[in-house]
Design a protein around this motif. Structure first.
Motif, PDB file in Angstrom:
ATOM      1  N   SER A  59      35.233 -11.848  -5.360  1.00 22.66           N
ATOM      2  CA  SER A  59      34.508 -12.912  -4.670  1.00 22.66           C
ATOM      3  C   SER A  59      35.291 -14.207  -4.781  1.00 22.66           C
ATOM      4  O   SER A  59      35.663 -14.621  -5.884  1.00 22.66           O
ATOM      5  N   LEU A  60      35.568 -14.826  -3.631  1.00 20.55           N
ATOM      6  CA  LEU A  60      36.363 -16.053  -3.588  1.00 20.55           C
ATOM      7  C   LEU A  60      35.525 -17.157  -2.936  1.00 20.55           C
ATOM      8  O   LEU A  60      35.598 -17.383  -1.735  1.00 20.55           O
ATOM      9  N   PRO A  61      34.708 -17.845  -3.746  1.00 25.33           N
ATOM     10  CA  PRO A  61      33.820 -18.884  -3.206  1.00 25.33           C
ATOM     11  C   PRO A  61      34.590 -20.119  -2.774  1.00 25.33           C
ATOM     12  O   PRO A  61      35.662 -20.423  -3.304  1.00 25.33           O
ATOM     13  N   GLY A 114      27.756 -17.471  -1.665  1.00 25.60           N
ATOM     14  CA  GLY A 114      27.559 -18.506  -0.657  1.00 25.60           C
ATOM     15  C   GLY A 114      28.596 -18.345   0.446  1.00 25.60           C
ATOM     16  O   GLY A 114      28.956 -17.227   0.828  1.00 25.60           O
ATOM     17  N   VAL A 115      29.084 -19.461   0.968  1.00 23.65           N
ATOM     18  CA  VAL A 115      30.165 -19.387   1.951  1.00 23.65           C
ATOM     19  C   VAL A 115      31.426 -18.994   1.195  1.00 23.65           C
ATOM     20  O   VAL A 115      31.900 -19.728   0.332  1.00 23.65           O
ATOM     21  N   GLU A 116      31.952 -17.836   1.499  1.00 24.14           N
ATOM     22  CA  GLU A 116      33.050 -17.315   0.699  1.00 24.14           C
ATOM     23  C   GLU A 116      33.900 -16.318   1.483  1.00 24.14           C
ATOM     24  O   GLU A 116      33.600 -15.969   2.625  1.00 24.14           O
ATOM     25  N   TYR A 117      34.945 -15.863   0.807  1.00 23.60           N
ATOM     26  CA  TYR A 117      35.725 -14.713   1.243  1.00 23.60           C
ATOM     27  C   TYR A 117      35.434 -13.610   0.226  1.00 23.60           C
ATOM     28  O   TYR A 117      35.260 -13.881  -0.965  1.00 23.60           O
ATOM     29  N   TYR A 118      35.361 -12.381   0.683  1.00 24.74           N
ATOM     30  CA  TYR A 118      35.043 -11.287  -0.232  1.00 24.74           C
ATOM     31  C   TYR A 118      35.940 -10.097   0.086  1.00 24.74           C
ATOM     32  O   TYR A 118      36.028  -9.659   1.242  1.00 24.74           O
ATOM     33  N   ILE A 170      38.049  -6.730   3.954  1.00 20.99           N
ATOM     34  CA  ILE A 170      38.050  -8.164   3.665  1.00 20.99           C
ATOM     35  C   ILE A 170      36.975  -8.785   4.550  1.00 20.99           C
ATOM     36  O   ILE A 170      36.861  -8.449   5.731  1.00 20.99           O
ATOM     37  N   ALA A 171      36.161  -9.639   3.950  1.00 23.64           N
ATOM     38  CA  ALA A 171      35.032 -10.219   4.678  1.00 23.64           C
ATOM     39  C   ALA A 171      34.943 -11.714   4.411  1.00 23.64           C
ATOM     40  O   ALA A 171      35.600 -12.248   3.512  1.00 23.64           O
TER      41      ALA A 171
END
Length: 220
Positions: free
Chosen positions: A87-89, A97-101, A111-112
């Protein structure tokens, strides 16, 4: 890159999802997690250059999510996840929250990005932003390259009824009824094991970056 041994461990875990096997293979798990932490560090370094709201000081160890499942309220009592999640917030966002996952799972990696199931206040703010500035969002999600990478943004969880405060004939009702605002791109095993994997994934993130900006602005 993700090592073949990491994927092999996850493959075997699927068929041996029990504490006895896991403890016997704890050394393999530790090495797999170390691989994930190193990979997360590489992604963070590169992603920060594209999206400054992803702090360069993110601790990759904290970004790699626990493999242990919370089974207290689940019918599925297997103790371990069959994947590794990163998880990359973005700044000011909690995990989720708004992130990259990024999820690493044999045959099902992806990748999302975006915002999954926003809390009530944020959901209200995002809908208001859509109502006021739908053209900005549609410019992002209807871009041909965006659609090719992530599919149809509108085809995710929606309310069955019209959200409170909006009319059913609103021209953007399909967007206003969304309950989540996420996109995802599937990754093949050979892609995550490539030497260029971290940069390739960040390149995909750069395409969804405008969506995260829109969402961040909505809840700012």
């Amino acid at each position: 890159m993700i090592e073949a041994k990491t994927l092999d461990f996850l493959k075997e875990l699927v068929d041996n999802n029990n504490r006895e096997w896991f403890q016997a293979n704890k050394g393999r798990y530790d090495k797999a997690r170390e691989n994930m932490v190193e990979f997360a560090a590489s992604v963070i370094e590169k992603l920060h250059k594209i999206d400054p709201t992803v702090s360069a000081d993110l601790d990759p160890k904290k970004c790699v999510m626990r493999i242990y499942r919370d089974i207290r309220f689940s019918k599925n009592k297997t103790p371990y996840k069959n994947n590794f999640g990163i998880s990359l917030p973005t700044l000011g966002s909690k995990l989720g929250g708004v992130e990259y996952y990024l999820q690493i799972q044999p045959g099902k990696s992806f990748i999302a990005g975006g915002y999954w199931m926003p809390e009530a206040a944020h959901l209200k703010a995002i809908r208001q932003e859509i109502d006021y500035n739908a053209a900005d969002l549609k410019k992002i999600i209807d871009n041909k390259k965006f659609v090719k990478l992530f599919g149809d943004f509108r085809k995710q969880d929606q309310l069955k009824t019209t959200p409170k405060g909006y009319d059913a004939d609103n021209e953007n009702i399909d967007l206003l009824k969304l309950k989540s605002f996420i996109v995802a791109h599937q990754l093949k095993d050979k892609e995550v094991m490539a030497a260029s994997a971290a940069q390739d994934i960040v390149d995909i993130c750069s395409k969804l970056y405008p969506l995260n900006v829109f969402l961040k602005n909505a809840i700012a």
